[in-house]
Scaffold this motif. Structure first.
Motif, PDB file in Angstrom:
ATOM      1  N   VAL A   1      27.744 -40.751 -54.154  1.00  0.00           N
ATOM      2  CA  VAL A   1      26.737 -39.795 -54.611  1.00  0.00           C
ATOM      3  C   VAL A   1      26.118 -39.049 -53.432  1.00  0.00           C
ATOM      4  CG1 VAL A   1      24.603 -39.483 -55.919  1.00  0.00           C
ATOM      5  CG2 VAL A   1      26.206 -41.312 -56.564  1.00  0.00           C
ATOM      6  N   TYR A   2      26.170 -37.719 -53.524  1.00  0.00           N
ATOM      7  CA  TYR A   2      25.469 -36.843 -52.592  1.00  0.00           C
ATOM      8  C   TYR A   2      24.240 -36.286 -53.310  1.00  0.00           C
ATOM      9  CZ  TYR A   2      29.818 -36.793 -49.861  1.00  0.00           C
ATOM     10  OH  TYR A   2      30.926 -37.152 -49.127  1.00  0.00           O
ATOM     11  N   GLY A   3      23.104 -36.277 -52.633  1.00  0.00           N
ATOM     12  CA  GLY A   3      21.886 -35.741 -53.211  1.00  0.00           C
ATOM     13  C   GLY A   3      21.360 -34.581 -52.389  1.00  0.00           C
ATOM     14  N   LEU A   4      21.265 -33.412 -52.995  1.00  0.00           N
ATOM     15  CA  LEU A   4      20.779 -32.226 -52.297  1.00  0.00           C
ATOM     16  C   LEU A   4      19.328 -31.987 -52.657  1.00  0.00           C
ATOM     17  CD1 LEU A   4      22.644 -28.816 -51.965  1.00  0.00           C
ATOM     18  CD2 LEU A   4      20.165 -28.949 -52.207  1.00  0.00           C
ATOM     19  N   ARG A   5      18.484 -32.013 -51.649  1.00  0.00           N
ATOM     20  CA  ARG A   5      17.070 -31.690 -51.808  1.00  0.00           C
ATOM     21  C   ARG A   5      16.502 -31.381 -50.428  1.00  0.00           C
ATOM     22  NH1 ARG A   5      13.726 -36.470 -54.223  1.00  0.00           N
ATOM     23  NH2 ARG A   5      12.012 -35.129 -53.586  1.00  0.00           N
ATOM     24  N   ARG A   6      15.312 -30.805 -50.396  1.00  0.00           N
ATOM     25  CA  ARG A   6      14.733 -30.442 -49.104  1.00  0.00           C
ATOM     26  C   ARG A   6      14.436 -31.691 -48.270  1.00  0.00           C
ATOM     27  NH1 ARG A   6      11.686 -27.130 -52.604  1.00  0.00           N
ATOM     28  NH2 ARG A   6      12.148 -24.896 -52.455  1.00  0.00           N
ATOM     29  N   ASN A   7      13.797 -32.678 -48.871  1.00  0.00           N
ATOM     30  CA  ASN A   7      13.397 -33.893 -48.155  1.00  0.00           C
ATOM     31  C   ASN A   7      14.316 -35.045 -48.559  1.00  0.00           C
ATOM     32  OD1 ASN A   7      12.183 -36.051 -46.924  1.00  0.00           O
ATOM     33  ND2 ASN A   7      10.173 -35.768 -47.865  1.00  0.00           N
ATOM     34  N   PRO A  51      35.117 -28.781 -58.529  1.00  0.00           N
ATOM     35  CA  PRO A  51      34.830 -30.033 -59.241  1.00  0.00           C
ATOM     36  C   PRO A  51      35.566 -30.114 -60.578  1.00  0.00           C
ATOM     37  CG  PRO A  51      32.815 -29.035 -58.406  1.00  0.00           C
ATOM     38  CD  PRO A  51      33.904 -28.018 -58.235  1.00  0.00           C
ATOM     39  N   ASP A  52      35.779 -31.342 -61.035  1.00  0.00           N
ATOM     40  CA  ASP A  52      36.391 -31.556 -62.348  1.00  0.00           C
ATOM     41  C   ASP A  52      35.467 -31.104 -63.464  1.00  0.00           C
ATOM     42  OD1 ASP A  52      38.592 -32.675 -61.117  1.00  0.00           O
ATOM     43  OD2 ASP A  52      37.824 -34.725 -61.266  1.00  0.00           O
ATOM     44  N   GLY A  90      34.525 -33.013 -47.868  1.00  0.00           N
ATOM     45  CA  GLY A  90      35.636 -33.515 -48.672  1.00  0.00           C
ATOM     46  C   GLY A  90      35.548 -33.041 -50.109  1.00  0.00           C
ATOM     47  N   ALA A  91      36.269 -33.711 -50.965  1.00  0.00           N
ATOM     48  CA  ALA A  91      36.284 -33.345 -52.382  1.00  0.00           C
ATOM     49  C   ALA A  91      34.924 -33.606 -53.031  1.00  0.00           C
ATOM     50  CB  ALA A  91      37.359 -34.139 -53.114  1.00  0.00           C
ATOM     51  N   VAL A  92      34.562 -32.726 -53.932  1.00  0.00           N
ATOM     52  CA  VAL A  92      33.394 -32.936 -54.795  1.00  0.00           C
ATOM     53  C   VAL A  92      33.940 -32.965 -56.214  1.00  0.00           C
ATOM     54  CG1 VAL A  92      31.223 -31.975 -55.646  1.00  0.00           C
ATOM     55  CG2 VAL A  92      31.790 -31.804 -53.203  1.00  0.00           C
ATOM     56  N   ASP A  93      34.047 -34.174 -56.762  1.00  0.00           N
ATOM     57  CA  ASP A  93      34.668 -34.322 -58.079  1.00  0.00           C
ATOM     58  C   ASP A  93      33.768 -33.835 -59.206  1.00  0.00           C
ATOM     59  OD1 ASP A  93      37.075 -35.567 -57.085  1.00  0.00           O
ATOM     60  OD2 ASP A  93      35.862 -37.361 -56.718  1.00  0.00           O
ATOM     61  N   SER A  95      40.295 -43.904 -55.139  1.00  0.00           N
ATOM     62  CA  SER A  95      39.042 -43.734 -54.421  1.00  0.00           C
ATOM     63  C   SER A  95      37.899 -43.470 -55.393  1.00  0.00           C
ATOM     64  CB  SER A  95      39.161 -42.574 -53.428  1.00  0.00           C
ATOM     65  OG  SER A  95      39.457 -41.362 -54.111  1.00  0.00           O
ATOM     66  N   ALA A  96      36.703 -43.762 -54.944  1.00  0.00           N
ATOM     67  CA  ALA A  96      35.533 -43.570 -55.794  1.00  0.00           C
ATOM     68  C   ALA A  96      35.329 -42.091 -56.053  1.00  0.00           C
ATOM     69  CB  ALA A  96      34.307 -44.163 -55.118  1.00  0.00           C
ATOM     70  N   PRO A  97      35.030 -41.711 -57.285  1.00  0.00           N
ATOM     71  CA  PRO A  97      34.748 -40.297 -57.557  1.00  0.00           C
ATOM     72  C   PRO A  97      33.456 -39.889 -56.872  1.00  0.00           C
ATOM     73  CG  PRO A  97      34.218 -41.634 -59.469  1.00  0.00           C
ATOM     74  CD  PRO A  97      34.883 -42.541 -58.491  1.00  0.00           C
ATOM     75  N   SER A  98      33.401 -38.652 -56.418  1.00  0.00           N
ATOM     76  CA  SER A  98      32.204 -38.161 -55.740  1.00  0.00           C
ATOM     77  C   SER A  98      31.452 -37.204 -56.652  1.00  0.00           C
ATOM     78  CB  SER A  98      32.578 -37.453 -54.436  1.00  0.00           C
ATOM     79  OG  SER A  98      33.433 -36.349 -54.686  1.00  0.00           O
ATOM     80  N   VAL A  99      30.138 -37.253 -56.553  1.00  0.00           N
ATOM     81  CA  VAL A  99      29.300 -36.362 -57.348  1.00  0.00           C
ATOM     82  C   VAL A  99      28.213 -35.811 -56.444  1.00  0.00           C
ATOM     83  CG1 VAL A  99      27.864 -38.302 -58.156  1.00  0.00           C
ATOM     84  CG2 VAL A  99      27.837 -36.136 -59.399  1.00  0.00           C
ATOM     85  N   LEU A 100      27.966 -34.527 -56.562  1.00  0.00           N
ATOM     86  CA  LEU A 100      26.871 -33.879 -55.853  1.00  0.00           C
ATOM     87  C   LEU A 100      25.796 -33.540 -56.868  1.00  0.00           C
ATOM     88  CD1 LEU A 100      25.602 -32.427 -53.362  1.00  0.00           C
ATOM     89  CD2 LEU A 100      26.845 -30.388 -54.085  1.00  0.00           C
ATOM     90  N   ILE A 101      24.602 -34.070 -56.650  1.00  0.00           N
ATOM     91  CA  ILE A 101      23.464 -33.769 -57.523  1.00  0.00           C
ATOM     92  C   ILE A 101      22.592 -32.765 -56.787  1.00  0.00           C
ATOM     93  CG2 ILE A 101      21.489 -34.697 -58.775  1.00  0.00           C
ATOM     94  CD1 ILE A 101      22.914 -37.425 -58.770  1.00  0.00           C
ATOM     95  N   ALA A 102      22.630 -31.527 -57.248  1.00  0.00           N
ATOM     96  CA  ALA A 102      21.868 -30.451 -56.622  1.00  0.00           C
ATOM     97  C   ALA A 102      20.504 -30.354 -57.286  1.00  0.00           C
ATOM     98  CB  ALA A 102      22.621 -29.129 -56.755  1.00  0.00           C
TER      99      ALA A 102
END
Length: 285
Positions: free
Chosen positions: A29-35, A103-104, A62-65, A2-9
């Motif tokens: 890719v998950y992107g955390l921001r107000r807007n 995360p890894d 789910g997983a956050v790699d 599966s594709a690795p997941s990344v959260l950019i805070a």
């Protein structure tokens, strides 16, 4: 696989550039921001406030790699820096813990302000960190939060980021900006695309099992005296007038080395201010 997941805070300018590069490399890719409406297409929005300890309702279950902490202070004082870089990171680490996510690797975006050298010295990741101001001191505190998080962490100390939308120096040069020539005031810079590219490179390296160091400096190949950069831009822009204001001399003068990142195989797209500013002025980036 599966594709690795990344959260950019803190998925702002550099974070969004990173997100775009990671999407092209096959990451989720998950992107955390107000807007979240301002996130690049394809990024999964996580509407949240790093300054608020309440976990965002759209936090991934789910997983956050991988976690990239790429925040920016909204208030430029010590309290504002601590809220953005120390407390904000603590909030995100707490949210991960709430969901049992480990995360890894964590990439924490820091700054070369942690170095207090002022006499044109060369600086690398092993150089002494004696920050001259609150920004560097708070960054060092936040770096320790990352390194002590229990997650394998790498600190990325970015130097002066420039690029489209980050054109303060260009504006000043057009106004006839003067700068002290002697002694030379060395500055360090990295194009926003290269700042994102370095982080994408490190994540890909980790994904492939490459052992990463705990600190990297994000800078181009050619630290240069500010007077040299201004002279080059004046000629490129055809500026002939000088401002009547007296010469500007900022505090701090050091030359940051990217040898550690380059030894790993990273190569900046814009190796010096010449290529980077030319690309901006010609609309190529």
């Amino acid at each position: 696989m599966s594709a690795p997941s990344v959260l950019i805070a803190g998925c702002g300018d550099v974070g969004s550039r990173l997100a775009t590069q990671l999407l092209a490399a096959g990451f989720q890719v998950y992107g955390l921001r107000r807007n979240v409406s301002r996130l690049p297409e394809g990024v999964i929005g996580v509407a949240g406030d790093l300054f608020n300890e309440d976990c965002p309702e759209t936090w991934p279950v789910g997983a956050v790699d991988y976690l990239v902490y790429c925040a920016a202070a909204t208030e430029h004082d010590e309290a504002g820096y601590r809220a953005a870089y120390v407390q904000g990171l603590q909030h995100v680490l707490g949210w991960l813990d709430d969901y049992g996510q480990v995360p890894d690797r964590l990439l924490f975006v820091s700054s070369s302000s942690v170095y207090g050298q002022q006499d044109g010295e060369w600086v690398d990741e092993k150089s002494e960190t004696v920050a001259a101001g609150y920004s560097g001191r708070v960054m060092l505190e936040a770096e320790q939060v990352a390194l002590n998080s229990g997650i394998p962490a790498s600190i990325v100390r970015l130097t002066g980021i420039y690029g489209p939308g980050r054109e303060w120096l260009l504006t000043q040069v057009r106004r006839g900006y003067r700068v002290a020539v002697d002694p030379p005031l060395y500055g360090n810079r990295i194009h926003a695309d290269d700042a994102a590219g370095l982080m994408a490179f490190l994540l890909e390296a980790d994904r492939k099992g490459v052992a990463l160091d705990d600190v990297y400096i994000g800078v181009d190949d050619a630290p240069a005296p500010l007077a040299e950069v201004v002279a080059w831009l004046r000629e490129y822009l055809g500026v002939t007038e000088w401002s009547e204001d007296e010469s500007v001399r900022r505090t701090g003068s050091k030359r940051c080395s990217n040898a550690r990142a380059k030894a790993l195989g990273w190569v900046p797209t814009y190796p010096s201010y010449r290529e980077g500013y030319a690309a901006i002025l010609e609309g190529r980036c």
